[in-house]
Design a protein around this motif. Sequence first.
Motif, PDB file in Angstrom:
ATOM      1  N   GLY A  61      58.848  39.987  30.114  1.00  0.00           N
ATOM      2  CA  GLY A  61      58.410  40.854  31.197  1.00  0.00           C
ATOM      3  C   GLY A  61      56.942  40.783  31.524  1.00  0.00           C
ATOM      4  O   GLY A  61      56.488  41.396  32.499  1.00  0.00           O
ATOM      5  N   SER A  62      56.157  40.050  30.729  1.00  0.00           N
ATOM      6  CA  SER A  62      54.737  39.897  31.081  1.00  0.00           C
ATOM      7  C   SER A  62      54.623  39.042  32.336  1.00  0.00           C
ATOM      8  O   SER A  62      55.467  38.179  32.592  1.00  0.00           O
ATOM      9  N   LYS A  63      53.604  39.266  33.122  1.00  0.00           N
ATOM     10  CA  LYS A  63      53.435  38.535  34.378  1.00  0.00           C
ATOM     11  C   LYS A  63      51.977  38.531  34.795  1.00  0.00           C
ATOM     12  O   LYS A  63      51.153  39.310  34.280  1.00  0.00           O
ATOM     13  N   ILE A  64      51.673  37.663  35.753  1.00  0.00           N
ATOM     14  CA  ILE A  64      50.313  37.533  36.279  1.00  0.00           C
ATOM     15  C   ILE A  64      50.338  37.909  37.746  1.00  0.00           C
ATOM     16  O   ILE A  64      51.178  37.425  38.516  1.00  0.00           O
ATOM     17  N   VAL A  65      49.410  38.774  38.135  1.00  0.00           N
ATOM     18  CA  VAL A  65      49.342  39.238  39.513  1.00  0.00           C
ATOM     19  C   VAL A  65      47.908  39.074  40.016  1.00  0.00           C
ATOM     20  O   VAL A  65      46.972  38.847  39.242  1.00  0.00           O
ATOM     21  N   ALA A  66      47.750  39.194  41.327  1.00  0.00           N
ATOM     22  CA  ALA A  66      46.429  39.202  41.948  1.00  0.00           C
ATOM     23  C   ALA A  66      46.238  40.535  42.658  1.00  0.00           C
ATOM     24  O   ALA A  66      47.148  41.022  43.334  1.00  0.00           O
ATOM     25  N   ILE A  67      45.062  41.131  42.469  1.00  0.00           N
ATOM     26  CA  ILE A  67      44.765  42.400  43.129  1.00  0.00           C
ATOM     27  C   ILE A  67      43.381  42.310  43.769  1.00  0.00           C
ATOM     28  O   ILE A  67      42.552  41.484  43.382  1.00  0.00           O
ATOM     29  N   HIS A  68      43.157  43.172  44.740  1.00  0.00           N
ATOM     30  CA  HIS A  68      41.826  43.276  45.332  1.00  0.00           C
ATOM     31  C   HIS A  68      41.155  44.522  44.766  1.00  0.00           C
ATOM     32  O   HIS A  68      41.688  45.626  44.903  1.00  0.00           O
ATOM     33  N   PRO A  69      40.015  44.388  44.116  1.00  0.00           N
ATOM     34  CA  PRO A  69      39.390  45.552  43.469  1.00  0.00           C
ATOM     35  C   PRO A  69      39.011  46.659  44.436  1.00  0.00           C
ATOM     36  O   PRO A  69      38.885  47.814  44.032  1.00  0.00           O
ATOM     37  N   GLU A  70      38.832  46.322  45.724  1.00  0.00           N
ATOM     38  CA  GLU A  70      38.476  47.347  46.698  1.00  0.00           C
ATOM     39  C   GLU A  70      39.698  48.008  47.319  1.00  0.00           C
ATOM     40  O   GLU A  70      39.557  48.935  48.117  1.00  0.00           O
ATOM     41  N   SER A  71      40.893  47.530  46.971  1.00  0.00           N
ATOM     42  CA  SER A  71      42.133  48.136  47.479  1.00  0.00           C
ATOM     43  C   SER A  71      43.077  48.378  46.312  1.00  0.00           C
ATOM     44  O   SER A  71      44.144  47.767  46.221  1.00  0.00           O
ATOM     45  N   THR A 118      37.281  45.255  31.384  1.00  0.00           N
ATOM     46  CA  THR A 118      37.958  45.582  30.144  1.00  0.00           C
ATOM     47  C   THR A 118      39.239  46.350  30.425  1.00  0.00           C
ATOM     48  O   THR A 118      39.438  46.891  31.512  1.00  0.00           O
ATOM     49  N   SER A 119      40.112  46.367  29.435  1.00  0.00           N
ATOM     50  CA  SER A 119      41.346  47.148  29.479  1.00  0.00           C
ATOM     51  C   SER A 119      41.202  48.284  28.480  1.00  0.00           C
ATOM     52  O   SER A 119      40.944  48.050  27.296  1.00  0.00           O
ATOM     53  N   TYR A 120      41.407  49.517  28.952  1.00  0.00           N
ATOM     54  CA  TYR A 120      41.092  50.686  28.132  1.00  0.00           C
ATOM     55  C   TYR A 120      42.234  51.691  28.194  1.00  0.00           C
ATOM     56  O   TYR A 120      42.821  51.921  29.259  1.00  0.00           O
ATOM     57  N   GLU A 138      42.646  58.729  25.681  1.00  0.00           N
ATOM     58  CA  GLU A 138      43.509  59.563  24.857  1.00  0.00           C
ATOM     59  C   GLU A 138      44.588  60.253  25.674  1.00  0.00           C
ATOM     60  O   GLU A 138      45.622  60.654  25.144  1.00  0.00           O
ATOM     61  N   SER A 139      44.377  60.375  26.985  1.00  0.00           N
ATOM     62  CA  SER A 139      45.343  61.080  27.835  1.00  0.00           C
ATOM     63  C   SER A 139      46.215  60.135  28.659  1.00  0.00           C
ATOM     64  O   SER A 139      47.139  60.584  29.331  1.00  0.00           O
ATOM     65  N   ALA A 140      45.950  58.827  28.603  1.00  0.00           N
ATOM     66  CA  ALA A 140      46.669  57.876  29.448  1.00  0.00           C
ATOM     67  C   ALA A 140      47.916  57.350  28.740  1.00  0.00           C
ATOM     68  O   ALA A 140      48.042  57.416  27.515  1.00  0.00           O
ATOM     69  N   GLN A 141      48.830  56.786  29.542  1.00  0.00           N
ATOM     70  CA  GLN A 141      50.048  56.190  29.026  1.00  0.00           C
ATOM     71  C   GLN A 141      49.955  54.671  28.943  1.00  0.00           C
ATOM     72  O   GLN A 141      50.665  54.046  28.162  1.00  0.00           O
ATOM     73  N   GLU A 142      49.108  54.080  29.792  1.00  0.00           N
ATOM     74  CA  GLU A 142      48.978  52.622  29.838  1.00  0.00           C
ATOM     75  C   GLU A 142      47.520  52.205  29.686  1.00  0.00           C
ATOM     76  O   GLU A 142      46.596  52.969  30.013  1.00  0.00           O
ATOM     77  N   PHE A 143      47.313  50.990  29.204  1.00  0.00           N
ATOM     78  CA  PHE A 143      45.990  50.384  29.235  1.00  0.00           C
ATOM     79  C   PHE A 143      45.675  50.034  30.692  1.00  0.00           C
ATOM     80  O   PHE A 143      46.417  49.285  31.328  1.00  0.00           O
ATOM     81  N   GLN A 144      44.586  50.575  31.210  1.00  0.00           N
ATOM     82  CA  GLN A 144      44.225  50.395  32.608  1.00  0.00           C
ATOM     83  C   GLN A 144      42.984  49.517  32.724  1.00  0.00           C
ATOM     84  O   GLN A 144      42.219  49.355  31.768  1.00  0.00           O
ATOM     85  N   LEU A 145      42.780  48.952  33.902  1.00  0.00           N
ATOM     86  CA  LEU A 145      41.660  48.042  34.132  1.00  0.00           C
ATOM     87  C   LEU A 145      40.416  48.831  34.518  1.00  0.00           C
ATOM     88  O   LEU A 145      40.454  49.657  35.432  1.00  0.00           O
ATOM     89  N   TYR A 146      39.310  48.533  33.824  1.00  0.00           N
ATOM     90  CA  TYR A 146      38.053  49.234  34.047  1.00  0.00           C
ATOM     91  C   TYR A 146      36.894  48.247  34.171  1.00  0.00           C
ATOM     92  O   TYR A 146      36.970  47.114  33.684  1.00  0.00           O
ATOM     93  N   LEU A 153      32.492  53.983  31.926  1.00  0.00           N
ATOM     94  CA  LEU A 153      33.679  53.286  32.374  1.00  0.00           C
ATOM     95  C   LEU A 153      34.036  53.720  33.787  1.00  0.00           C
ATOM     96  O   LEU A 153      34.040  54.914  34.087  1.00  0.00           O
ATOM     97  N   THR A 154      34.343  52.749  34.648  1.00  0.00           N
ATOM     98  CA  THR A 154      34.795  53.041  36.006  1.00  0.00           C
ATOM     99  C   THR A 154      36.163  52.406  36.210  1.00  0.00           C
ATOM    100  O   THR A 154      36.314  51.192  36.083  1.00  0.00           O
ATOM    101  N   GLU A 155      37.158  53.232  36.527  1.00  0.00           N
ATOM    102  CA  GLU A 155      38.516  52.717  36.691  1.00  0.00           C
ATOM    103  C   GLU A 155      38.613  51.824  37.919  1.00  0.00           C
ATOM    104  O   GLU A 155      38.107  52.159  38.993  1.00  0.00           O
TER     105      GLU A 155
END
Length: 465
Positions: free
Chosen positions: A57-67, A287-289, A292-300, A309-311
Motif C-alpha cells: 500500500g505504500s505509494k509515491i505522489v506529487a503535491i504542490h506545497p502551496e495547495s 521532515t515527517s512529524y 502527541e495529538s496526531a494520528q499520522e506522521f504529517q509533512l512539515y 515546525l510549520t505544517e
Amino acid sequence: MNWEYKAGGTHLFGWLVLVFFGFSCSTQSFDGMLLVAVQPTNTSGLTVLGENGYVAGSKIVAIHPESPNANPIELTNDFFAATAPELSYDGKRMLFSAQKSVSDKWQIWEMTLSGLQAQQLSHFTEDCISPVYLPGDRFVFSSFLKNDTVKNSFAVFQGKLDGSQIQQVSYDPQNHTALSVLKDGRVLSITQQVYPLVGDDKFMVMRPDGTKLELFCAHNEMEIFRSSAHETNDGKIVFVSENGNTKKSDLVSVDYNMPFHSRNVLSPELAGDFLFVRPGQNGQLLTSYLSESAQEFQLYSYDVEMHVLTEIWQYEEFDVLDALFIQAFERPRNLPSEVNSSEETGLLMCQDINFSGLESMAIDDKQKAQKIEIIGTEGSLGKVNVESDGSFYLKVDANLPFRIQTLSAEGEVIKGPGSWYYIRPNERRACVGCHTGTEISPFNQQPVSVRKDPVLIPVQKTLNK
C-alpha cells in the motif's frame, strides 16, 4: 442536417478536449512540487522488510506545497507498492523501489516525470531497496544476499541507468541500507553488522566502487538511525535518530568535517517523533512529524534557528515517509575508480598498530602489540608479526571480508577484533593505527613494512610459493 453537423462537431470538440487534457497530464511540469512517499498508517499484518515504506500500500505522489488541500497526483498507480523516491540531478527523472504485483520482490525502477514512463532497472531474485543516482548515468542501491561472504545482509550494488553492468561493490556481513550520496561523491549508508553478532547502527562511507569503506560516525550504543542522512548546503549532515532507551526520535546533525565530535540535536523541545529529514528550501528542513495529538506522521517544514515546525501537508490514514522538492540540484563529484577486475588482490598498510585515537605512542613496550590476526567469516586467515615500528603490509584476496585484532608476543588479544572490511581488486588502503578514526593525519615517516614484500592473506598462500 444542421443538428447532426453540430452534434458531430460537438463530439469532435469533446474528443479534442480529451486529447488535449490527456496530453497536458502526461507532459505537465512538476517543477516546484514535492515528491512524497506515503504508507498506510495501520501496517499491522503487512509484510515489512524492516524499513519504513517497504510495505503493502505504500505509494509515491506529487503535491504542490502551496495547495495542500488539492488532491495529490499519484505517480505509481501501476504498482502494488512503491517507495524511496530519489531525483536525478536535472530534476526530470525519479528512481524508486517498487513491487509491480503482490508476489514480486522489491526492485529498482526509474520513471520520467514528464511522461510517467517507468523502466525496471534491477531483476534480482531478492529485494532491492534504497536507490540513489550517481554521476555518469549510473545509480547505486542495496540488495539482500544470502551467501558465505555477506551471510544474510543487504549489500551495495551499482550499475548503469539502462539496467546494464550491475555489479556488487560491498563484501562484508553487514547491512548497508538507507543510502545517500555526499557532495564529495562518496556513498553514505546506515550500516549494521549481522555476523557473528548483530551490531549497533553506524554511518559508514565508501566510494561508489566499494573502495575506501570507513566509519563516518557513530555515537552511543543505544542510538538507532531511523532515516538516511543528507547533506545540507552549509556542510551539515542531517538525519533522524532514535534513543534506544526512551524510543523518542529527534532531528540530529553532525558537521561534515568533524562528524565524531559535532553531534547536535536540532529538535530538543519537541515531544513528538520523526521519520525522515531532508534539506528543504531557504535553509529550512523537510521532515515527517507525529505530534502527541496526531494520528499520522504529517509533512512539515522545520526552522532550525527558531525551532518552529510549520505544517505543509497531511494525508488521512497515511504516514508521510519521505519528501523532496522536484528541482534540479548540484551534482556530486564523479570519483574515479581504482578497481581492476583482472586483479585478484589488493594492498593494506598500517603505520602503527599501537597508535590508537589521539593518544601518544609513548606506552610501555610490554603493553605493545607485537602481532596481528586477520579473521574471516569462517575463522582465522593467519597471524602476522608486525615490524619494529608497529607497521604491517598485507596483500589480501579481493572481496574477502576480514577483521583484525592485535596480539601480544605471547598471542594474547590486546584489541579487537574490529569492524569488518574488505579490499576491492587492485585497491590500495592505508591506516594510521588501530581504531584511530578518520580524523587523524598519518605520520610523516616511511613504515618499515613497506620496504619488504607484503604478506599474503590468507597466510597459507605464503607456504605455497
